[in-house]
Design a protein around this motif. Structure first.
Motif, PDB file in Angstrom:
ATOM      1  N   ASP B  20       0.842  -1.212   0.000  1.00  0.00           N
ATOM      2  CA  ASP B  20       0.000   0.000   0.000  1.00  0.00           C
ATOM      3  C   ASP B  20       0.873   1.258   0.000  1.00  0.00           C
ATOM      4  N   GLU B  21       1.887   1.242   0.852  1.00  0.00           N
ATOM      5  CA  GLU B  21       2.786   2.395   0.932  1.00  0.00           C
ATOM      6  C   GLU B  21       3.532   2.586  -0.391  1.00  0.00           C
ATOM      7  N   LEU B  22       3.939   1.482  -0.981  1.00  0.00           N
ATOM      8  CA  LEU B  22       4.728   1.544  -2.216  1.00  0.00           C
ATOM      9  C   LEU B  22       3.938   2.141  -3.378  1.00  0.00           C
ATOM     10  N   VAL B  23       2.664   1.758  -3.495  1.00  0.00           N
ATOM     11  CA  VAL B  23       1.890   2.189  -4.668  1.00  0.00           C
ATOM     12  C   VAL B  23       1.304   3.596  -4.514  1.00  0.00           C
ATOM     13  N   ALA B  24       1.367   4.142  -3.302  1.00  0.00           N
ATOM     14  CA  ALA B  24       0.759   5.460  -3.079  1.00  0.00           C
ATOM     15  C   ALA B  24       1.349   6.488  -4.051  1.00  0.00           C
ATOM     16  N   GLY B  25       0.504   7.087  -4.847  1.00  0.00           N
ATOM     17  CA  GLY B  25       0.941   8.128  -5.777  1.00  0.00           C
ATOM     18  C   GLY B  25       1.546   7.612  -7.071  1.00  0.00           C
ATOM     19  N   VAL B  26       1.533   6.297  -7.282  1.00  0.00           N
ATOM     20  CA  VAL B  26       2.075   5.749  -8.528  1.00  0.00           C
ATOM     21  C   VAL B  26       0.917   5.238  -9.375  1.00  0.00           C
ATOM     22  N   GLU B  27       0.734   5.840 -10.526  1.00  0.00           N
ATOM     23  CA  GLU B  27      -0.402   5.502 -11.376  1.00  0.00           C
ATOM     24  C   GLU B  27      -0.237   4.110 -11.994  1.00  0.00           C
ATOM     25  N   GLY B  28      -1.340   3.398 -12.099  1.00  0.00           N
ATOM     26  CA  GLY B  28      -1.322   2.119 -12.805  1.00  0.00           C
ATOM     27  C   GLY B  28      -0.945   0.924 -11.951  1.00  0.00           C
ATOM     28  N   TRP B  29      -0.668   1.137 -10.694  1.00  0.00           N
ATOM     29  CA  TRP B  29      -0.284   0.027  -9.816  1.00  0.00           C
ATOM     30  C   TRP B  29      -1.232  -0.048  -8.628  1.00  0.00           C
ATOM     31  N   HIS B 149      14.399   3.343  -8.502  1.00  0.00           N
ATOM     32  CA  HIS B 149      13.643   4.593  -8.516  1.00  0.00           C
ATOM     33  C   HIS B 149      12.305   4.318  -7.826  1.00  0.00           C
ATOM     34  N   PRO B 150      11.907   5.183  -6.870  1.00  0.00           N
ATOM     35  CA  PRO B 150      10.695   4.890  -6.089  1.00  0.00           C
ATOM     36  C   PRO B 150       9.424   4.778  -6.919  1.00  0.00           C
ATOM     37  N   LYS B 151       9.441   5.358  -8.139  1.00  0.00           N
ATOM     38  CA  LYS B 151       8.237   5.280  -8.988  1.00  0.00           C
ATOM     39  C   LYS B 151       8.323   4.121  -9.987  1.00  0.00           C
ATOM     40  N   ASP B 152       9.476   3.481 -10.093  1.00  0.00           N
ATOM     41  CA  ASP B 152       9.601   2.342 -11.012  1.00  0.00           C
ATOM     42  C   ASP B 152       9.285   1.068 -10.235  1.00  0.00           C
ATOM     43  N   LEU B 153       8.009   0.756 -10.147  1.00  0.00           N
ATOM     44  CA  LEU B 153       7.600  -0.368  -9.299  1.00  0.00           C
ATOM     45  C   LEU B 153       7.908  -1.716  -9.933  1.00  0.00           C
ATOM     46  N   SER B 154       8.297  -1.732 -11.215  1.00  0.00           N
ATOM     47  CA  SER B 154       8.685  -3.011 -11.808  1.00  0.00           C
ATOM     48  C   SER B 154       9.922  -3.558 -11.105  1.00  0.00           C
ATOM     49  N   VAL B 155      10.710  -2.692 -10.485  1.00  0.00           N
ATOM     50  CA  VAL B 155      11.848  -3.165  -9.682  1.00  0.00           C
ATOM     51  C   VAL B 155      11.653  -2.878  -8.188  1.00  0.00           C
ATOM     52  N   PRO B 204      30.432   7.754 -15.568  1.00  0.00           N
ATOM     53  CA  PRO B 204      30.415   8.330 -14.211  1.00  0.00           C
ATOM     54  C   PRO B 204      29.159   9.147 -13.916  1.00  0.00           C
ATOM     55  N   THR B 205      28.667   9.866 -14.929  1.00  0.00           N
ATOM     56  CA  THR B 205      27.439  10.630 -14.730  1.00  0.00           C
ATOM     57  C   THR B 205      26.559  10.436 -15.956  1.00  0.00           C
ATOM     58  N   SER B 206      25.296  10.806 -15.824  1.00  0.00           N
ATOM     59  CA  SER B 206      24.411  10.704 -16.972  1.00  0.00           C
ATOM     60  C   SER B 206      23.363  11.792 -16.883  1.00  0.00           C
ATOM     61  N   GLU B 207      23.023  12.341 -18.042  1.00  0.00           N
ATOM     62  CA  GLU B 207      21.947  13.345 -18.053  1.00  0.00           C
ATOM     63  C   GLU B 207      20.588  12.660 -18.054  1.00  0.00           C
ATOM     64  N   ILE B 208      20.603  11.355 -18.315  1.00  0.00           N
ATOM     65  CA  ILE B 208      19.339  10.610 -18.294  1.00  0.00           C
ATOM     66  C   ILE B 208      19.141  10.100 -16.866  1.00  0.00           C
ATOM     67  N   PRO B 209      18.153  10.663 -16.140  1.00  0.00           N
ATOM     68  CA  PRO B 209      18.009  10.300 -14.721  1.00  0.00           C
ATOM     69  C   PRO B 209      17.874   8.798 -14.498  1.00  0.00           C
ATOM     70  N   SER B 210      17.163   8.107 -15.398  1.00  0.00           N
ATOM     71  CA  SER B 210      16.920   6.677 -15.165  1.00  0.00           C
ATOM     72  C   SER B 210      18.204   5.856 -15.212  1.00  0.00           C
ATOM     73  N   ASP B 211      19.267   6.388 -15.850  1.00  0.00           N
ATOM     74  CA  ASP B 211      20.536   5.655 -15.906  1.00  0.00           C
ATOM     75  C   ASP B 211      21.161   5.476 -14.531  1.00  0.00           C
ATOM     76  N   ARG B 212      20.726   6.320 -13.590  1.00  0.00           N
ATOM     77  CA  ARG B 212      21.323   6.223 -12.246  1.00  0.00           C
ATOM     78  C   ARG B 212      20.598   5.185 -11.386  1.00  0.00           C
ATOM     79  N   TYR B 213      19.562   4.584 -11.964  1.00  0.00           N
ATOM     80  CA  TYR B 213      18.769   3.607 -11.205  1.00  0.00           C
ATOM     81  C   TYR B 213      18.825   2.223 -11.863  1.00  0.00           C
ATOM     82  N   LEU B 214      18.363   1.251 -11.100  1.00  0.00           N
ATOM     83  CA  LEU B 214      18.338  -0.129 -11.588  1.00  0.00           C
ATOM     84  C   LEU B 214      17.364  -0.255 -12.757  1.00  0.00           C
ATOM     85  N   HIS B 215      17.863  -0.853 -13.824  1.00  0.00           N
ATOM     86  CA  HIS B 215      17.051  -1.040 -15.020  1.00  0.00           C
ATOM     87  C   HIS B 215      16.949  -2.544 -15.269  1.00  0.00           C
ATOM     88  N   MET B 216      15.730  -3.047 -15.384  1.00  0.00           N
ATOM     89  CA  MET B 216      15.553  -4.495 -15.559  1.00  0.00           C
ATOM     90  C   MET B 216      14.639  -4.783 -16.736  1.00  0.00           C
TER      91      MET B 216
END
Lengths: 80, 329
Positions: B20-29, B149-155, B204-216
């Protein structure tokens, strides 16, 4: 085992947890909101469980339409 | 010379995060969707200032206290983590000091994820059989929640934070199991399918924010698992001269309860031989197998003489299967 198209469509509907009437041979993922990445995972497991068919990981991404699933089964000689 | 698993201790991050806490504010979940699709009801989340090294430290202290283990007898420390305290030095070096282990200890990290525990057993057994060590402290822990990423609930829905400590020894007294041979493997073509792209040397850095998070890429990972795990079991049984009917238990990496159940069903394994757990913890990467093993040991699930097949598989791609013969009554 060898399956009929109807049996495959039943399996796909079960994986997607949608009504069987939603699924036809021309259905594509974009038509069914439930056909997301988790549903594709279910399809991968279904192919192994029901048809003893192991997909190479790269091929899993092609499971985006009913025809794609049927083609994989057809190519493997698993479709009646 | 033989190598034995003396005991295991588990340490979980304190905070419990509900669906419940995880899905709060995340659309589609919805919470129900997560529970149905993954079997995970809640997960453990490390505090902002809490590291895998901290969890490993506490697990090790628990193990040492419970087994009344003399720290001076430990001659190798292996820390399996993909969430190190620092880029350098290794977490193992930091923990040698924190745990007050002798300065004669060989301490190093193994940077594997879901295959890490079975690789660690293989490595620890090899050190013992080659008479390079007598007592190996094997720590496995991760805080993957910090990569999600807190909004990427697939991970974010899948991973939990925790650690285990295992003592691997050459002494047969009061042990849980004898460690048998392993089979191992790697397919680096799968590297992009479970990855944190930015932050290390390649990017070392990325302008794409999602690159800094786990991608599956979940479908590829599932397909990899389905196409690999069965072969690992067959190779291992062939290596040790056992048949499938000789196996009393299969302990798989607990990617999530539904995933393991699907694997059991796909391979037509007897469900009663395949424990499934961590529904209230989440996927703790290299620590899932020892956590499940500890749970089974505490429940008295296995009997002396029973043969167990452990299979770790995932990020890399990397995989390893290890045979255990249960000893604890």
């Amino acid at each position: 085992m060898s399956a009929t198209v109807d049996q495959v469509l039943d399996g796909i509907a079960e994986c997607l947890q949608v009504s069987r009437s939603t699924i036809s041979p021309t259905t594509v993922a974009a038509d069914v909101p439930a056909w997301d990445s988790m549903a594709v995972v279910e399809l991968v497991f279904m192919l192994q469980r029901d048809y003893d068919l192991t997909l190479p990981p790269a091929q899993a991404t092609t499971l985006t339409s009913v025809e794609a699933v049927l083609k994989i089964l057809r190519d493997a000689g698993k479709l009646a | 010379m033989k190598a034995y698993l003396h005991s295991i201790a588990t340490e979980l991050a304190a905070r419990v995060q509900s669906n419940d806490e995880l899905v709060a504010g995340v659309e589609g979940w919805t919470a129900d969707r997560i529970r149905t699709k993954t079997g995970i009801a809640e997960r453990r989340i490390a505090a902002p200032d809490e590291t895998a090294g901290d969890l490993c430290f506490r697990a090790a202290e628990k193990l040492i206290a419970a087994g009344n283990i003399d720290r001076s007898t430990i001659d190798a420390l292996i820390v399996c983590t993909q969430s190190p305290d620092y880029f350098l030095p290794s977490t193992a070096c930091v923990l040698q000091d924190r745990l007050q282990l002798p300065q004669t200890v060989a301490a190093f990290d193994v940077t594997l994820g879901c295959s890490g525990y079975t690789y660690g057993l293989w490595l620890a057994r090899s050190l013992i059989l080659s008479e390079s060590a007598k007592n190996v402290l094997l720590l496995a822990g991760d805080t993957y929640s910090k990569y999600c990423h807190p909004k990427d609930l697939s991970v974010a829905s899948l991973f939990g934070d925790g650690a285990t400590a295992s003592l691997i020894t050459d002494q047969a007294a009061n042990v849980w199991a004898e460690i048998g041979p392993s089979v191992l493997g790697t397919d680096g073509r799968g590297a992009p399918n479970l990855i944190v792209k930015a932050g290390a040397s390649r990017q070392p850095t990325s302008e794409i924010p999602s690159d800094r998070y786990l991608h599956m890429k979940g479908a590829e990972i599932a397909s990899f698992a389905v196409s690999t795990v069965k072969g690992v079991i067959e190779r291992l049984l062939d290596k040790v001269g056992l048949k499938a009917t000789d196996v009393d238990g299969y302990l798989f990496h607990q990617a999530n309860p539904v995933f393991v159940q699907r694997l059991v069903s796909a391979y037509k394994l007897p469900p009663e031989k395949v424990p499934v757990g961590l529904a209230s913890i989440g996927n703790t990467c290299s620590a899932t197998i020892p956590m499940l093993l500890e749970e089974c040991a505490q429940a008295g699930r296995f009997k002396p003489g029973q043969k167990l097949v452990l299979v770790g598989f995932g990020v890399g791609y990397s995989w390893a299967g290890t045979l255990l013969e249960w000893k604890k009554s």
